[in-house]
Design a protein around this motif. Structure first.
Motif, PDB file in Angstrom:
ATOM      1  N   ALA A  49       0.837  -1.196   0.000  1.00 47.20           N
ATOM      2  CA  ALA A  49       0.000   0.000   0.000  1.00 47.20           C
ATOM      3  C   ALA A  49       0.874   1.248   0.000  1.00 47.20           C
TER       4      ALA A  49
ATOM      5  N   ARG B   8      -5.257   7.382  -3.156  1.00 49.48           N
ATOM      6  CA  ARG B   8      -4.969   6.989  -1.784  1.00 49.48           C
ATOM      7  C   ARG B   8      -6.171   6.391  -1.052  1.00 49.48           C
TER       8      ARG B   8
ATOM      9  N   PRO C 225      -9.057   4.617  -2.228  1.00 50.52           N
ATOM     10  CA  PRO C 225      -9.311   3.188  -2.489  1.00 50.52           C
ATOM     11  C   PRO C 225      -8.145   2.276  -2.113  1.00 50.52           C
ATOM     12  N   ILE C 226      -6.903   2.791  -2.202  1.00 51.21           N
ATOM     13  CA  ILE C 226      -5.738   1.957  -1.842  1.00 51.21           C
ATOM     14  C   ILE C 226      -5.795   1.604  -0.360  1.00 51.21           C
ATOM     15  N   ILE C 227      -5.998   2.615   0.474  1.00 54.91           N
ATOM     16  CA  ILE C 227      -6.027   2.366   1.919  1.00 54.91           C
ATOM     17  C   ILE C 227      -7.242   1.514   2.309  1.00 54.91           C
ATOM     18  N   THR C 228      -8.369   1.744   1.649  1.00 62.86           N
ATOM     19  CA  THR C 228      -9.566   0.941   1.935  1.00 62.86           C
ATOM     20  C   THR C 228      -9.303  -0.541   1.624  1.00 62.86           C
ATOM     21  N   THR C 229      -8.670  -0.783   0.455  1.00 65.21           N
ATOM     22  CA  THR C 229      -8.366  -2.164   0.061  1.00 65.21           C
ATOM     23  C   THR C 229      -7.381  -2.792   1.049  1.00 65.21           C
ATOM     24  N   MET C 230      -6.360  -2.019   1.437  1.00 64.66           N
ATOM     25  CA  MET C 230      -5.380  -2.512   2.416  1.00 64.66           C
ATOM     26  C   MET C 230      -6.078  -2.906   3.727  1.00 64.66           C
ATOM     27  N   LEU C 231      -6.912  -2.003   4.217  1.00 69.01           N
ATOM     28  CA  LEU C 231      -7.584  -2.253   5.498  1.00 69.01           C
ATOM     29  C   LEU C 231      -8.493  -3.479   5.414  1.00 69.01           C
ATOM     30  N   LEU C 232      -9.266  -3.582   4.322  1.00 71.61           N
ATOM     31  CA  LEU C 232     -10.178  -4.718   4.145  1.00 71.61           C
ATOM     32  C   LEU C 232      -9.386  -6.029   4.130  1.00 71.61           C
ATOM     33  N   GLY C 233      -8.302  -6.030   3.349  1.00 73.53           N
ATOM     34  CA  GLY C 233      -7.476  -7.231   3.264  1.00 73.53           C
ATOM     35  C   GLY C 233      -6.806  -7.561   4.587  1.00 73.53           C
TER      36      GLY C 233
END
Lengths: 85, 85, 85, 85, 85
Positions: C42, C53, C55-63
């Motif tokens: 990320a 930033r 959607p990147i952080i959202t995807t990181m957090l979800l994963g």
């Protein structure tokens, strides 16, 4: 002749079950590494094509759920061992 | 002469079986890492060709199911050890 | 005939529970590695497209949350073992 | 009949708690590797775009804090085991 | 009835504490790997852009300090175990 009272039997078996449950949970290490790898790859995929975010996250989730399976097997075995189902 | 009553024998064997079941489940670590790697690669493949999502996910699932095999062997052995089938 | 007083029984089982809780917590190793990998990916994704930033952080957090699951299973099992729920 | 004095009981349980606390702390290995990976990625990201240093470091810190979670769970369990909360 | 003299109690608990302190310190492996990775990335970043040395080293140090956290937790627990605070 060595003899055990029923209480001794139960104690020894419970002891073994708990230690085994703790050992079984260690398997969680693997899925943790694997699912994190998938999350990392998804993160960089979303960066490159934010518009494909839907299918990327769906694929990540599907893959992670399957990767989690061995961790869930361990959880099930641990619960069996603790509660003696 | 050390002699064991049948109950002692059964207790010792059950104890060993449970600890062995816990140890067997540790194998789940490996498939967890491997299946997560496959999930990560599939995620970035879907990003590059979202239109090929079907075959990508099918391939990922097929590969993961096979990767899961050693985890499932462990689960089977653990269940055998616990329930003495 | 080997006999245990109730206190001995409780002591032995408590002992096993605590050791098992400690063993179960070791699983935290995996998610720590996996979630850190996602964080690293990320970080470099944000460098390349600071505007993506969100959607990147959202995807990181979800994963990461999903990667944390096996660590949380272990925590739950450890608490069960310590407090004997 | 095997009997334990209260002191023996306390000694055995304390012994187990301490060993378990030590085992639980081993989980810190994982987050250490993961957070270091994130730090490395952030370092090379800052080299490439020193002007994006703010969001890069923020993303690194956010990801690292979450990666640290399983290490903190272990710390909490270790403190519980040592102080018998 | 199994009885321990106060000296036996102290010996057993001290023994366990020391073994546990040793086990806890094993966690230092992880931060060692992680922080080394960050140092390696910083080294090659400085080589490529010697003029950006300041922000590169700052980022490396910030990331490493956080990566060290789980190692420090283990150190604290080990000190607690040895000195019985």
């Amino acid at each position: 002749m060595i003899e055990f009272t029923p209480e001794v039997v139960k104690t020894v078996i419970t002891t073994a079950s708990y230690i085994a449950a703790g050992a079984a949970m260690m398997a969680g290490m693997g899925p943790g590494i694997g699912m994190g790898f998938a999350a990392g790859k998804a993160t960089s995929a979303v960066r490159r094509q934010p518009e494909a975010r839907g299918p990327i996250i769906t694929t990540m989730l599907l893959g992670q759920v399957i990767s989690a399976s061995t961790g869930i097997y361990s959880l099930v075995i641990a619960i069996f061992l603790i509660y003696g189902i």
